[in-house]
Write a protein that holds these residues in place. Structure first.
Motif, short mmCIF file in Angstrom:
data_model
loop_
_atom_site.label_atom_id
_atom_site.label_comp_id
_atom_site.label_asym_id
_atom_site.label_seq_id
_atom_site.Cartn_x
_atom_site.Cartn_y
_atom_site.Cartn_z
N PHE A 4 15.45 -5.93 -7.50
CA PHE A 4 15.05 -4.74 -6.75
C PHE A 4 13.82 -4.14 -7.38
N ILE A 5 12.90 -3.68 -6.53
CA ILE A 5 11.72 -2.97 -7.00
C ILE A 5 11.34 -1.93 -5.95
N SER A 6 10.89 -0.78 -6.40
CA SER A 6 10.32 0.24 -5.52
C SER A 6 8.81 0.20 -5.70
N PHE A 7 8.08 0.12 -4.59
CA PHE A 7 6.61 0.12 -4.63
C PHE A 7 6.03 1.51 -4.35
N GLY A 8 6.88 2.48 -4.10
CA GLY A 8 6.44 3.84 -3.83
C GLY A 8 7.53 4.59 -3.11
N SER A 9 7.69 5.88 -3.46
CA SER A 9 8.78 6.65 -2.88
C SER A 9 8.37 8.11 -2.78
N GLY A 10 7.93 8.52 -1.60
CA GLY A 10 7.50 9.89 -1.40
C GLY A 10 6.62 9.99 -0.17
N SER A 11 6.06 11.18 0.05
CA SER A 11 5.29 11.41 1.27
C SER A 11 4.00 10.60 1.32
N SER A 12 3.56 10.03 0.19
CA SER A 12 2.36 9.18 0.19
C SER A 12 2.67 7.76 0.65
N TYR A 17 11.97 -3.29 -2.13
CA TYR A 17 12.06 -4.74 -1.97
C TYR A 17 13.32 -5.25 -2.66
N LEU A 18 14.08 -6.04 -1.94
CA LEU A 18 15.24 -6.75 -2.49
C LEU A 18 15.02 -8.24 -2.29
N CYS A 19 15.37 -9.05 -3.30
CA CYS A 19 15.22 -10.49 -3.12
C CYS A 19 16.25 -11.25 -3.94
N THR A 20 16.53 -12.45 -3.46
CA THR A 20 17.30 -13.45 -4.20
C THR A 20 16.33 -14.56 -4.58
N GLU A 21 16.84 -15.65 -5.09
CA GLU A 21 15.96 -16.78 -5.43
C GLU A 21 15.39 -17.44 -4.19
N LEU A 26 11.85 -6.45 2.77
CA LEU A 26 11.24 -5.15 2.52
C LEU A 26 11.96 -4.09 3.33
N ILE A 27 12.17 -2.94 2.71
CA ILE A 27 12.74 -1.79 3.40
C ILE A 27 11.65 -0.73 3.50
N ASP A 28 11.14 -0.51 4.71
CA ASP A 28 10.02 0.38 5.00
C ASP A 28 8.72 -0.14 4.39
N ILE A 29 7.63 0.12 5.09
CA ILE A 29 6.31 -0.28 4.59
C ILE A 29 5.33 0.85 4.92
N GLY A 30 5.44 1.91 4.12
CA GLY A 30 4.54 3.04 4.28
C GLY A 30 3.44 3.08 3.25
N VAL A 31 3.37 2.06 2.40
CA VAL A 31 2.31 1.96 1.40
C VAL A 31 1.18 1.10 1.96
N GLY A 32 0.02 1.17 1.31
CA GLY A 32 -1.10 0.36 1.75
C GLY A 32 -0.85 -1.11 1.51
N ILE A 33 -1.28 -1.94 2.45
CA ILE A 33 -0.97 -3.36 2.37
C ILE A 33 -1.72 -4.03 1.21
N ARG A 34 -2.93 -3.58 0.90
CA ARG A 34 -3.66 -4.17 -0.23
C ARG A 34 -2.96 -3.87 -1.55
N GLY A 35 -2.51 -2.63 -1.72
CA GLY A 35 -1.80 -2.26 -2.92
C GLY A 35 -0.49 -3.01 -3.06
N LYS A 256 9.33 6.59 -8.89
CA LYS A 256 7.98 7.13 -8.90
C LYS A 256 7.46 7.28 -7.48
N ARG A 257 6.64 8.30 -7.29
CA ARG A 257 6.14 8.59 -5.95
C ARG A 257 5.10 7.57 -5.49
N THR A 258 4.18 7.22 -6.39
CA THR A 258 3.02 6.44 -5.97
C THR A 258 2.82 5.15 -6.74
N LYS A 259 3.72 4.82 -7.66
CA LYS A 259 3.57 3.62 -8.46
C LYS A 259 4.83 2.76 -8.39
N PRO A 260 4.67 1.46 -8.57
CA PRO A 260 5.85 0.59 -8.62
C PRO A 260 6.71 0.87 -9.85
#
Length: 282
Positions: A4-12, A17-21, A26-35, A256-260
């Motif tokens: 599990f990893i969070s790539f951002g959590s907040g109004s920004s 992301y959840l994964c197995t081998e 992905l759960i929601d994609i409100g972050v920039g695609i390049r980032g 974190k709001r804006t960082k993984p």
């Protein structure tokens, strides 16, 4: 092991992301695609492992990149019919999800999505529609509740099942009341269809957590009306009043709001932190 990893959590922007081998979602994609793509490279994660997208609701901070990544990686997007309609209407989503990649969910109806058994459930919020998810994979039960005006008993039954929980702690009530927001916005946030406060979050965890709950992440903190340490201490204090000790009975962290975050390895009994490439965000 599930990761599990969070790539951002907040109004920004919100994205988890959840994964197995073999499979990833992905759960929601409100972050920039390049980032997002850069974070995958930085963490040594393969984008080819992403096979599915789940969307909670149609607000821009949860969906602004969904059409782009769905198109680029040819990913099916799972959401309720009303949420799909809301994505179509949202001007912040410049590239829409193509018709052939839309998958329609029904609340409280469990479906198999690759390696993941997914159950969406109703969450009150002032969007076109909104769901939380209980996701079962490799004997792990992972629950996500973001942008919730309140926690109903129906939602509580999903919290009770979880080994891992991501739950909103949006604002401190006094900070919001004394802050600069106009009165109508304060009332909207504090309403039953608004956002969950630190206090409401702590009370919900204490009321509904099951014995198997291992780890809780507080999500979607307001930048103006909250602070990570305040959210954590408020929830810790409420749990302690019920005899639940954070760090002993459960692990408690603030996303974190804006960082993984680092990558978390999840199993039924414990969490393994595999690495954090970024400094703590205050």
């Amino acid at each position: 092991m599930v990761k599990f990893i969070s790539f951002g959590s907040g109004s920004s922007g919100n994205c988890y992301y959840l994964c197995t081998e073999r499979d990833g979602l992905l759960i929601d994609i409100g972050v920039g695609i390049r980032g997002l793509k850069k974070a995958f490279r930085d963490y040594g994660l393969s984008q080819t492992l992403i096979h599915h997208v789940l969307i909670t609701h149609d607000h821009a901070d949860h969906i602004k990149s969904v059409g782009s990544i769905s198109h680029d990686l040819h990913l099916p997007v799972y959401a309720t019919r009303k949420v799909h309609q809301g994505i179509d209407r949202n001007y912040c989503v410049t590239k829409k999800v193509s018709a052939d990649l839309r998958r329609y969910l029904e609340k409280d109806a469990t479906i198999q999505v690759g390696d993941f058994l997914v159950t969406p459930f109703n969450v009150p919020h002032d969007s076109s529609d909104n769901v939380g998810y209980l996701i079962e994979v490799e004997d792990v039960k992972f629950c996500v509740i973001t942008d919730a005006g309140c926690i109903s008993d129906e939602m509580g039954q999903y919290i009770t099942q979880a080994n891992y929980l991501v739950i909103e702690a949006n604002h401190d009530i006094e900070m919001l009341k004394q802050g600069p927001y106009p009165e109508y916005l304060k009332q909207r946030i504090m309403s039953q269809n608004g956002h969950l406060s630190n206090t409401g979050c702590g009370e919900a965890i204490a009321k509904y957590m099951g014995e198997q709950l291992r780890h809780v992440w507080l999500c979607h903190l307001s930048e103006e009306n909250n602070h990570p340490e305040l959210a954590r201490k408020t929830v810790e204090s409420i749990l302690r009043s019920y005899g639940i000790i954070a760090g002993k009975d459960i692990l408690l962290e603030v996303l974190k709001r804006t960082k993984p975050t680092g990558i978390y390895g999840l199993n039924k009994k414990s969490t393994v932190v595999e690495g954090n490439l970024f400094d703590d965000e205050i």
